[in-house]
Design an enzyme around this catalytic site. Structure first.
Site, short mmCIF file in Angstrom:
data_model
loop_
_atom_site.label_atom_id
_atom_site.label_comp_id
_atom_site.label_asym_id
_atom_site.label_seq_id
_atom_site.Cartn_x
_atom_site.Cartn_y
_atom_site.Cartn_z
N HIS A 35 -26.20 7.49 -2.88
CA HIS A 35 -25.04 7.57 -3.95
C HIS A 35 -23.84 6.73 -2.47
O HIS A 35 -23.82 7.42 -1.15
CB HIS A 35 -24.81 8.67 -4.36
CG HIS A 35 -24.98 9.78 -3.16
ND1 HIS A 35 -23.95 10.35 -3.36
CD2 HIS A 35 -25.92 10.61 -3.33
CE1 HIS A 35 -23.99 11.02 -2.46
NE2 HIS A 35 -25.56 11.57 -2.01
N SER A 87 -29.66 10.86 0.79
CA SER A 87 -28.53 10.94 0.81
C SER A 87 -28.49 9.92 2.23
O SER A 87 -28.74 9.37 3.46
CB SER A 87 -27.42 11.86 0.85
OG SER A 87 -27.20 12.19 -0.67
#
Lengths: 68, 245
Positions: B147, B124
């Site tokens: 994501h 992330s």
């Protein structure tokens, strides 16, 4: 009570936050360290916050050492 | 203080014993009796582990990297003339977007050579931090999960919050695209891919793939990173000399 679950022990019985109350960031010999105050009042080093790799070879800053 | 006085008084009769207990204490602390000593290092190491902690203090069970600890350290590294390079070790699950972007911008704007290594995971918000360095490495077994940015908790004003989140995500994408060789289309494709993660959209990019996509500059570990940082330091020195001439 019998538990049959894929969850880990910690997920069901989380550690009480109070057990971390005696941990704090303190300054020791010019470096910032994360230390835990023990029952006798002395501090035990948990983590050294430094970017100098040589500090990590210094015996004074090894995890587990008692700060004096 | 007290200890010292005691030592002086009992020095002669107990010297042997004290020596021994010192070794025992050291073994209890370290599991070994001696630690190697070395000269001062011109390369400093910044470890970014666990969660990146931002505006909210996380419960103490979490292992966190606090950005307010790292920002002054980065300034200190930039200012200290004895420090010539920086290696960033990453093993993070992500965390606060703005704290992560703050760290990324700080690392990217340093004048000294920076090299990052992704070990284990750089997920992330760890992605922009990894690519912020002048040169980035990833261990062959390490992974990076890409994501969309998410939010948990109470939301007041859904359209506004959505727009805010969308802008935040755009900032992350812009930073990664500007500081790595990945194309924006490819990064977005990875970010919104379906069927890769069990309960989420996104992609788990493993070491070699991250290099193939241009996200990370090379596969490597400590040896490669130290070689690269020393190479960059030498290049920096040559440039300085040319300026002086």
């Amino acid at each position: 009570m019998i538990l049959y679950t894929p969850l880990s022990q910690e997920d069901i019985f989380p550690t009480a936050n109070s057990s971390y109350n005696n941990r704090q960031f303190i300054s020791y010999e010019g470096r910032s360290v994360y230390a835990e105050q023990m029952e006798d009042g002395s501090y035990q080093l948990l983590q050294l916050m430094s970017t100098d790799p040589q500090d990590f070879l210094d015996e004074k800053f090894t995890p587990g050492s008692i700060l004096s | 203080m007290n200890n010292k006085n005691e030592k002086k008084e009992t020095q002669q009769p107990n010297e042997g014993q004290e020596n021994q207990s010192g070794i025992v204490q050291k073994i209890q602390q370290l599991g070994q009796s001696n630690v190697a000593q070395a000269p001062d290092s011109n390369v400093h190491v910044l470890t970014i582990i666990g969660q990146i902690e931002g505006h909210v203090q996380l419960p103490p069970q979490n292992k966190t990297t606090k950005y307010e600890h790292l920002l002054p350290q980065l300034i200190a590294i930039e200012q200290n003339p004895k420090i010539e390079g920086l290696v960033i070790l990453l093993n993070t699950v992500g965390g606060d977007v703005e704290a992560g972007l703050a760290l990324s911008e700080m690392i990217a704007s340093m004048s000294k050579p920076t090299v990052s290594i992704v070990l284990g995971g750089g997920h992330s918000i760890g992605v922009p931090i990894a690519v912020a360095a002048n040169h980035s490495f990833i261990a062959p077994t390490a992974t990076m999960t890409i994501h969309p940015v998410r939010l948990t908790g109470l939301v007041i004003g859904v359209p506004q919050t959505f727009e805010y989140l969308d802008k935040m995500q755009e900032r992350v994408i812009d930073f990664v695209v500007n500081h790595s060789n990945i194309k924006e289309e490819k990064f977005k494709e990875l970010m919104f891919a379906k069927g890769n993660l069990t309960r989420d959209i996104g992609t788990n990019v493993v070491g070699t793939n991250a290099v193939d996509y241009g996200l990370i500059d090379g596969i490597g570990g400590v040896k490669e990173a130290m070689q690269k940082v020393n190479e960059l330091i030498d290049k920096n020195k040559d440039m300085d000399e040319q300026v002086i001439q």
